[in-house]
Scaffold this active site. Sequence first.
Site, short mmCIF file in Angstrom:
data_model
loop_
_atom_site.label_atom_id
_atom_site.label_comp_id
_atom_site.label_asym_id
_atom_site.label_seq_id
_atom_site.Cartn_x
_atom_site.Cartn_y
_atom_site.Cartn_z
N CYS A 1 96.65 96.31 48.69
CA CYS A 1 95.86 95.88 49.26
C CYS A 1 95.66 96.47 51.38
O CYS A 1 95.35 96.16 51.73
CB CYS A 1 95.85 94.58 49.91
SG CYS A 1 98.65 94.75 49.71
N HIS B 1 104.69 97.17 41.28
CA HIS B 1 104.64 95.79 42.19
C HIS B 1 105.60 95.62 40.94
O HIS B 1 106.67 94.68 41.37
CB HIS B 1 103.77 95.17 42.09
CG HIS B 1 103.12 95.71 43.48
ND1 HIS B 1 103.55 95.79 44.45
CD2 HIS B 1 101.86 95.86 43.73
CE1 HIS B 1 102.64 96.27 45.42
NE2 HIS B 1 101.52 96.22 45.26
#
Length: 450
Positions: free
Chosen positions: A43, A11
């Site tokens: 996630c 990320h």
Amino acid sequence: MSRIVIVGANHAGTAAANTILDNYPENEVVIFDQNSNISFLGCGMALWIGGQISRPDGLFYQTKEGFEAKGATVHMETRVESIDYYAHVVHAVAADGTTIDQPYDKLILATGSEPIIPPVEGMDLQNIQRVKLFQQAEEVVRKLQDPAIRRVAVVGAGYIGVELAEAFQRNGRDVTLIDMMDTCVAGNFDPEFSALMEKNLADHGIGLAFGERVLRYEGEGGKVTRVVTDKGTHEADMVCVCIGFRPNTQMFRYVGFEMMQNGALLVDHHQETSKPGVYAAGDCSSCFYNAADGEPAYIALATNAVRSGIVAAHNACGTAIDGIGVQGSSGICIYDLKMVATGLTQKKALAAGYDARVSDFAQVQKATFVETPNPEVKVRIVYDGTTRKVLGAQMASTYDMSAGIHMFSLAIQEGVTIDRLALLDVFFLPHFNQPYNYYTMAAYNALLGK
């Protein structure tokens, strides 16, 4: 033109690379990552394991080919072995053994985090799983095709553990959730909110083994069959260990970086480390925690990683942009229960030395005469009794009230007092809310000393 090397492409690294390639095309960008994929949204892996999404394709938002189309050089499955910070050269080894000596002008470190795996006896048994990387989630999904795996134990009852417990139960397995703490999601919520999640899990048939410390894993034929704790034994055909993360910064130790005690690289508001021209972003770095007076902290969240990657990229390219700190805003949705939080819990605020007080309020979401589903929303505001500043907030409901936590996040960031929230201009329409909104009513009760 500058040659900017980015080490790590999840990320933070992805955000940094996109920012440079999209806004500063005159720069040369070189990316190293030891994995075979980029930008995995971990996630979402519980949704895949639990069958709530049919395939993992959407859990990636960038690729090697996407970066190359923008002009970057990308080395996947390549391990950075060392960095010469004086000569400005990254030394790496590709999967085929090829060595790469890559010069740089600016360096962005985005090596992320790694799971904490205690040295428990029996960890080498088959079907004891880690669940951080895409390949690890893929392995779990593949193994669950075996009907012999009927019982799953999840060790760790934070966000990931609770999400996985739901996922395995949705997958038709008997699930036991184990944690040393006496409750779940305790890092983000006070006991009054954790109790809601406990009941939610128990109501869906998940066994709860809280307040238990894992002593060892036992097995037969090389495969795990049970988890032994200091309170008892739990039968398990698969065990998922997810008790937390730490910065993946081993290669940066003892080479002159200033670090937090846990190994996170200390950065300034430009994401620059103690080494000039070397930036760090994401889970390998510190952040400034506005809920605790802007002190350096370690909060490993994808949202923090993306923002810090953007800030690092702009500054590496010569545009001075200050990061404004974080509140650690987060949320979880298990079955129908949504819980969101930002800032400090009362427990953490007291431990930090604040005169921490709370104001609780519960109210149905919409006007009471509305004849559509109208769930109750529970809200807690944590504030300092001396300065009256908002320190944190928690909300829970089966209604999707999640956007409301952003207001409290902003209040913490800007140092707003709870008294200022009491008469906040919040619109009213029966379809959406009540004329005396729970945001303001919780603050109003604090104003009245209730």
